[in-house]
Design an enzyme around this catalytic site. Structure first.
Site, mmCIF file in Angstrom:
data_model
loop_
_atom_site.group_PDB
_atom_site.id
_atom_site.type_symbol
_atom_site.label_atom_id
_atom_site.label_comp_id
_atom_site.label_asym_id
_atom_site.label_seq_id
_atom_site.Cartn_x
_atom_site.Cartn_y
_atom_site.Cartn_z
ATOM 1 N N GLU A 86 0.645 -3.089 12.604
ATOM 2 C CA GLU A 86 0.731 -4.551 12.429
ATOM 3 C C GLU A 86 0.991 -5.304 13.736
ATOM 4 O O GLU A 86 0.975 -6.532 13.741
ATOM 5 C CB GLU A 86 1.844 -4.870 11.417
ATOM 6 C CG GLU A 86 1.505 -4.390 10.024
ATOM 7 C CD GLU A 86 2.658 -4.549 9.040
ATOM 8 O OE1 GLU A 86 3.828 -4.467 9.469
ATOM 9 O OE2 GLU A 86 2.376 -4.739 7.843
ATOM 10 N N TRP A 99 0.835 -1.214 0.000
ATOM 11 C CA TRP A 99 0.000 0.000 0.000
ATOM 12 C C TRP A 99 0.863 1.255 0.000
ATOM 13 O O TRP A 99 0.388 2.355 -0.254
ATOM 14 C CB TRP A 99 -0.962 -0.006 1.202
ATOM 15 C CG TRP A 99 -0.311 0.175 2.561
ATOM 16 C CD1 TRP A 99 0.810 -0.471 3.017
ATOM 17 C CD2 TRP A 99 -0.715 1.039 3.620
ATOM 18 N NE1 TRP A 99 1.118 -0.074 4.295
ATOM 19 C CE2 TRP A 99 0.200 0.852 4.703
ATOM 20 C CE3 TRP A 99 -1.751 1.944 3.781
ATOM 21 C CZ2 TRP A 99 0.098 1.550 5.907
ATOM 22 C CZ3 TRP A 99 -1.856 2.641 4.992
ATOM 23 C CH2 TRP A 99 -0.941 2.449 6.025
ATOM 24 N N ASP A 100 2.162 1.080 0.274
ATOM 25 C CA ASP A 100 3.101 2.199 0.289
ATOM 26 C C ASP A 100 2.980 3.057 -0.970
ATOM 27 O O ASP A 100 3.088 4.284 -0.923
ATOM 28 C CB ASP A 100 4.558 1.688 0.356
ATOM 29 C CG ASP A 100 4.832 0.773 1.541
ATOM 30 O OD1 ASP A 100 3.910 0.052 1.957
ATOM 31 O OD2 ASP A 100 5.974 0.752 2.022
#
Ligand code: IFM
Length: 717
Positions: free
Chosen positions: A462, A320-321
């Protein structure tokens, strides 16, 4: 424009991994680690290729490093010139970021000096170029072994099942064939005007071209090399192509000139001036340098890995960076590249559909670590326990469902920023439907309530796995539902034929009402009276402690903080910006009081264990009018690859590399934060919030297809 030169005098072994990142050169097709020419795989030398992967045995699938044509060994009177302190008089490594040139100058104890300049051509992206100049103090016999080194660095390799090395009189060649059947060909042609003896030999997957000179004291010998790199993804016969390309390419000085011109035109678009803070200006432009080095300008559908083109860490995969942290820079500076990045998501939609199906969902569940075709390279065991050496079950692949919303958000940003609606028609609208279907199929609802929920997910933080109703995930899913409805309605009104065709393919029209309902009924995050948003259900009940207290519980500094037994798992200590990322991304929906309350709450509870974290806090600090608080967080992001100290190893696994998301985040902080840029459909404005000492920010951006100059002194457009 100010020069941007990075230097070091270090050739200390312990600095090698770091310098390899800091001195990286690249052109979007490949990245060349900033390691010195006498180095090989032990020192992590690599020519890292974009978008081509291989798996060896049961190991992780990762991108390929090409045979390295920047390999040199210098011998004077039969003695090798080594980089040992007792053999080196002076040494400098230099990166000229305005011209994309890597330069090393070494003077050895015997008075011999070697200067090597090299670059990855910014326009002719298959070309690598090098010029070597050697000078001796006394008359001497000089031998330079110039090689294409096929004994490449692999993390989970070897990736080349076979390697053939040869020479045909005009050029040296190395062709590797991977375990998956791809080939990578590197072909190098050398040129020197000096009188020499030339010999070719093959040794340990190296094709060596040896040059021998009888030098007079003070003579300067110059040898230039042009190498081309082609893979089976570029051409049917990569070797033939590489050979032809290199033999037909112009001379080193001409290539150097065109390379520098391309860099100049890129800098003309990308440079940012910060009057009053030279350190910040330098760090930000250095971040921009990296973003330019990895931009896939040569492709029409390709994306950027989380560690750029600096190696095989994170499997060279797309996270997603790209959409959430890097895309804004490309939208502002190279909108065609932004389109290329998003086309990659369109072209990997089938992979995302397949992943959703595998997990029992509908629609499109994008890969957490995406390789070509949308293949998810993320392992179910992505972390190794430092105590037992056993792989630990992690849930990044199956539970970080927010990845699909990042793709939706990227498409939305593209259309808003550029005004170009073509991506919706090219497959973007289809993604929206499939994204909404995915989230719809993920919803749970109690028999006793009308509220829809998203259970068993991992948000950006996370360390807390398998939580219910992560605020970020819920709000981004809601955003995805709303986008699907809005763009479908637009398509129906403006492009009815395309709408009909899509509806025929997906038969989705009746689902739109369900998506609207889902957006309305999806659980709102819990919020305290003071506006603090609970990161997920039950987060506030976890132990409320300090980052250092949690750190002090580590028995081994390399221990993983998250997962089932991690030191942070039962506490409120989070890895990276989570609620704060949501508040920035969906900033139209939240007022400053909410942002302030959450910034003050979450910042002391954040470890910043990811390089994606600091910039989100910096952006939030600007949103609440605290640019001085934003400043150190901005600098941390902008300097992620400029200063030493980042994590390079996790146990025995190299996890280092460059940090393009942090670089993109630094750019975002400059634009959205300090400059306070904003826009509606047809006008933009700037509401500067400059940190102490800053006098003016100015930059150029492309907006709605038009180039514009922005300055913190000109606030309206
Ligand atoms: O995408 C990130 C993630 O958010 C944190 N771990 C590293 C990934 C790649 O940068």
């Amino acid at each position: 424009m100010k020069e941007l030169v990075i230097t070091t005098n270090s050739y200390d072994e312990k600095d090698i991994p770091d310098l390899g990142n800091r001195f990286l050169t690249g052109n979007g097709y490949m990245g060349v680690r900033g390691t010195l020419e006498e180095y090989g795989k032990q020192q992590l030398a690599a020519v890292n290729l974009s978008g081509i992967f291989d798996r060896y045995g049961d190991g992780w699938r990762e991108p390929l490093n090409a045979p390295n044509p920047f390999s040199l060994q210098l011998l004077v009177n039969g003695k090798e010139e080594t980089l040992c302190p007792d053999n080196v008089k002076s040494h400098e490594q230099l990166l000229d970021a305005r011209r994309g040139l890597h330069l090393r100058t070494t003077e050895y104890m015997d008075g011999t000096s070697m200067i090597v300049e090299r670059f990855a051509h910014m326009e002719q992206v298959h070309l690598l170029c090098m010029n070597v100049v050697i000078k001796t103090k006394k008359d001497a016999h000089v031998r330079l072994n110039a090689a294409i080194d096929g004994d490449v660095w692999d993390i989970h390799g070897p990736h080349y099942r076979d390697m053939s090395c040869k020479e045909n009189g005009d050029a040296a060649m190395v062709v590797g064939c991977t375990n998956e059947g791809d080939s990578v060909a590197v072909c190098a042609a050398y040129h020197t005007d000096a009188h020499c003896e030339r010999q070719s030999m093959t040794e340990n997957r190296k094709q060596i071209t040896a040059f021998q000179f009888e030098c007079k004291a003070g003579d300067m010998i110059a040898i230039s090399m042009t190498a081309s790199v082609f893979t089976s993804q570029d051409a049917q016969d990569p070797l033939l192509c590489a050979q032809k390309f290199v033999l037909e390419s112009p001379s080193y000085p001409l290539l150097r000139k065109s390379h520098i011109q391309t860099w100049a035109s890129l800098w003309d678009k990308a440079n940012v001036e910060i009057e009053g803070d030279a350190e910040a200006e330098r760090a930000l432009n250095y971040s921009i340098y990296h973003l330019l080095c990895i931009a896939p300008r040569h492709a029409s559908s390709l994306s950027i890995p989380a560690r750029g083109l600096s190696g095989q860490t994170y499997k060279g995969a797309i996270f997603w960076d790209t959409e959430m942290f890097m895309l804004d820079f490309y939208l502002a500076v190279l909108p065609d590249v932004a389109k290329t990045l998003l086309r990659y998501r369109i072209d990997t939609l089938d992979g995302a559909r397949e992943k959703a199906r595998q997990y029992g969902y509908e629609g499109a569940f994008y890969a957490w670590e995406s390789q070509e075709g949308g293949y998810d390279a993320c392992s179910d065991y992505n972390v190794t326990d430092v105590f037992t050496g056993r792989p630990m079950r992690t849930y990044f692949r199956d539970k970080q469902v927010h990845i699909t919303s990042a793709v939706v958000y990227g498409l939305y940003k593209y259309a808003r920023w550029t005004g170009d609606e073509s991506l919706w028609l090219e497959g973007g609208a289809e993604i929206l439907i499939e994204a909404a279907r995915f989230y719809y199929s993920y919803l749970v609802k109690s028999l006793k309530s009308d509220v829809y929920e998203l259970w068993d997910v991992i948000g950006p933080d996370e360390y807390h796995e398998r939580v219910n109703n992560n605020a970020y995930t819920n709000e981004m899913a809601r955003f995805a539902f709303l986008q699907a409805v809005e763009i479908s309605q637009w398509l129906k009104a403006e492009h009815s034929d395309e709408f009909d065709a899509l509806n025929q393919k997906l038969n989705f029209e009746d689902e739109l009402i369900l998506f609207s309902q889902a957006a309305e009924q999806l659980k709102q995050p819990t919020q305290t009276d003071t506006g603090i948003i609970e990161q997920f259900d039950g987060y506030f009940k976890l132990e409320d402690t300090a980052v250092d207290a949690v750190r002090s519980r580590l028995k081994d500094p390399r221990e993983y903080w998250g997962g089932a037994y991690g030191v942070a798992s039962d506490s409120q200590i989070i890895k990276q910006a989570d609620v704060i990322t949501m508040l920035f991304m969906l900033r139209d929906q939240y007022d400053a009081n909410i942002v302030r309350a959450n910034y003050d709450y979450y910042l002391p509870r954040t470890e910043h264990g990811s390089s994606l974290s600091a910039c989100m806090y910096a952006l939030s600090a600007c949103m609440i009018g605290r640019p001085n608080d934003a400043y150190p967080l901005f600098l941390k992001s902008a300097q992620a690859d400029l200063v030493s100290g980042g994590k390079q190893w996790a146990g025995l696994v190299y996890i280092g590399g460059t940090h393009p998301a942090a670089a993109g985040g630094a750019y975002m902080t400059m634009l959205w934060g300090f400059l306070g840029f904003d826009y509606s459909r047809d006008a933009w404005s700037v509401a500067p919030k400059l940190p102490k000492g800053w006098k003016e920010i100015s930059c150029k951006i492309m907006w709605h297809g038009k180039p514009m100059k922005l300055s913190s002194k000109t606030t309206k457009g």
